[in-house]
Design a protein around this motif. Sequence first.
Motif, PDB file in Angstrom:
ATOM      1  N   GLU A   1      24.455 -49.941 -15.978  1.00  6.30           N
ATOM      2  CA  GLU A   1      24.817 -50.160 -14.584  1.00  6.30           C
ATOM      3  C   GLU A   1      26.333 -50.266 -14.431  1.00  6.30           C
ATOM      4  O   GLU A   1      26.914 -49.694 -13.502  1.00  6.30           O
TER       5      GLU A   1
ATOM      6  N   CYS B   1      22.170 -41.361  -7.371  1.00  4.37           N
ATOM      7  CA  CYS B   1      20.752 -41.521  -7.682  1.00  4.37           C
ATOM      8  C   CYS B   1      20.574 -42.435  -8.906  1.00  4.37           C
ATOM      9  O   CYS B   1      19.738 -43.358  -8.898  1.00  4.37           O
ATOM     10  N   ILE B   2      21.372 -42.184  -9.949  1.00  4.03           N
ATOM     11  CA  ILE B   2      21.289 -43.013 -11.157  1.00  4.03           C
ATOM     12  C   ILE B   2      21.688 -44.451 -10.849  1.00  4.03           C
ATOM     13  O   ILE B   2      21.020 -45.413 -11.245  1.00  4.03           O
ATOM     14  N   TRP B   3      22.785 -44.587 -10.141  1.00  3.60           N
ATOM     15  CA  TRP B   3      23.299 -45.925  -9.810  1.00  3.60           C
ATOM     16  C   TRP B   3      22.291 -46.716  -8.980  1.00  3.60           C
ATOM     17  O   TRP B   3      22.019 -47.887  -9.238  1.00  3.60           O
TER      18      TRP B   3
ATOM     19  N   ASN C   1      18.991 -46.233  -8.752  1.00  6.39           N
ATOM     20  CA  ASN C   1      17.726 -46.485  -9.451  1.00  6.39           C
ATOM     21  C   ASN C   1      17.867 -47.483 -10.593  1.00  6.39           C
ATOM     22  O   ASN C   1      16.866 -48.073 -11.021  1.00  6.39           O
ATOM     23  N   LEU C   2      19.089 -47.652 -11.118  1.00  6.88           N
ATOM     24  CA  LEU C   2      19.277 -48.618 -12.202  1.00  6.88           C
ATOM     25  C   LEU C   2      18.917 -50.028 -11.740  1.00  6.88           C
ATOM     26  O   LEU C   2      18.352 -50.825 -12.498  1.00  6.88           O
TER      27      LEU C   2
ATOM     28  N   PRO D   1      23.971 -36.842  -7.922  1.00  2.81           N
ATOM     29  CA  PRO D   1      23.070 -37.377  -8.968  1.00  2.81           C
ATOM     30  C   PRO D   1      23.503 -38.746  -9.483  1.00  2.81           C
ATOM     31  O   PRO D   1      22.671 -39.554  -9.893  1.00  2.81           O
ATOM     32  N   LEU D   2      24.841 -39.010  -9.442  1.00  4.05           N
ATOM     33  CA  LEU D   2      25.328 -40.302  -9.919  1.00  4.05           C
ATOM     34  C   LEU D   2      24.876 -41.418  -8.993  1.00  4.05           C
ATOM     35  O   LEU D   2      24.504 -42.518  -9.452  1.00  4.05           O
TER      36      LEU D   2
ATOM     37  N   ALA E   1      27.836 -46.793 -14.991  1.00  5.68           N
ATOM     38  CA  ALA E   1      27.600 -45.952 -13.820  1.00  5.68           C
ATOM     39  C   ALA E   1      28.512 -46.343 -12.668  1.00  5.68           C
ATOM     40  O   ALA E   1      29.022 -45.493 -11.933  1.00  5.68           O
TER      41      ALA E   1
END
Length: 451
Positions: free
Chosen positions: A259, A202-204, A206-207, A199-200, A262
Motif C-alpha cells: 500500500e 485500481c491497485i491502490w 483494492n489494496l 491501473p495504479l 503504491a
Amino acid sequence: MFAVRETNSDLSVLSIPEICTWNISLESTLLDLPLYNCQIELTQKAKEVALAFEENSLLPGVILTDCGNFVGILSRRLFFEKVNCRYGLEMFFKRPIEVLYKFSKPEPLVLPGSKLIVEAAQETLERPAELIYEPVVVEVAPQTYKLLDVYQLIIAQSRIHQLTNKLLNKQTEAKLIQTEKMASLGRMVAEVAHEIRNPLNCIWGNLTFLLSYFEDLLQLMSVYEEEYSEPCPRIDALKEQIDFDFLQTDLPVTLEGMELAASQLLKIVNGLHHFSHMDETKPLKTDIHECVEMTLLILKNRFKSSIEVVKNYGELPLVSGYSGQLSQVFLNLLVNALDALTEYAADRDIQTQCGDNWRPQIQITTKVIETEDGKRVAICIADNGPGIPPENQQQIFDTFFTTKPAGKGTGMGLAISHQIVTEKHGGQLSLRSQPGKNTEFEIILPIVRKI
C-alpha cells in the motif's frame, strides 16, 4: 625620405576583394586586420606625403612624428582636400607637412590593438560626421602606432555580423528542435502517466479492501477455532505446512508495504502528469508547495544522501499561474543547484583535509511579502555551493548562455526560467551569489496576475 613598413599583407598588391579572405571570428580584434604603417616626420615636405599616397593607392593616411615620437595623423582625404583648395599648392605643397598639420590639426581616434572589431566599429561610427571616414589609429604596442582604414573595419564588422546571424540561426534552430522534443516528450509523459494512473488507482483502491478482507478471514478462522476446538490432524498438518502463525503476522505487514509503495508510485505518476502540463492555455489557481514537492519527487534519485534539503515553508495562498511551467522553473533551479553541489563536493573531497564541517545543502524558503504593488509570494532556492563568478552573474539570464562545455547538457535553463517568471506570470527572478559561499535565486510572483 620616408619609410613604409607593411604588416599582415603586402600593401603594394593588396586589393579590396581580398578583404573577404580574412580569417575573422566573433572574437577578432583590430590586430587581425591589415594595418598600415607610413611614418612622416613633421619636417618633411608635403610633396613627400603626396608621393607616399601616389606609390600606395590604398594608404588611408600617414602617421606624423616628431623625432620619432607620435604626434598625430594626416588622412589621404584631408591632405588632398587642403592641397587642392584655392592657393593650397602655394601654401602647403613645398613647405614642411607641419604647416598643413597645424592648419587642420584633426583629432584622431586612438584605439588599442586588443579592441574587439565590433566595439571598434561602434566607436568609429559614433564620431562626428566630418570625421566618420578618417582612419583609426591602432596602438599595437606601447608608443607604437599603425593606421586602419575605416572601410576595411566596416567590411570586417559586416563579416562578423554575418557570422553572428549564422550562429544565432543555428542556435535558434537547435532550440526550436529541443523545444519541439520537450513538447512531444511532455505530451508523451502526460499520456503514459494517464495510462499508468488508471491501473495504479485500481491497485491502490483494492489494496485497502484486500487488507480488510484478510482481517475478516482471520477473524473467521478465529471463530472456527473457538467453535470447533477439537484438533484435526489434516488442518494441523496444513497449518504447519504453510506456517500459519508466520502468515498471520507477515501478510498484514506485506500488504501495508504494498500500500505504501503504491501510494509512492501514485505520487510519482501524479507528479509526472502535473509536470507535463507545459501547454496550459490559461492560468489556474496553483499550490506552490505542491509544485515544489512534485519537482522534488521527480528529482528524488538526484538527491544523494549527503545533500540535505531544508524546507522553510510559510503559509501561502493559491497563486494564479501555470503549474507545469512553474514546475519547470523549480526543476531548472534545483538541477543547477544539484550540479553545483555535486561538483563542489567532489572537489572538496579531493582538496580539503579531514575535519571540514561543510555539508552540501539546499534551502527552499517560501513566504508572503509586502511590496509597493501589494502582497506577493516569494520562493527562494539557495545552495551553499561555490557561488557564481561576477563575470557570469551579469549574463546568467541571457539566451544561449551556459557555463557547461559542449556535450555536457543543454545549459542551465535560466533564460527560459526568467521568461516564464517575468512574461508568463508577471513576476521577478533575481540572483544573489557570493563566490565561494552560496547562490540564491529568488522568485517573486503576484498572487493574482493583472492583465
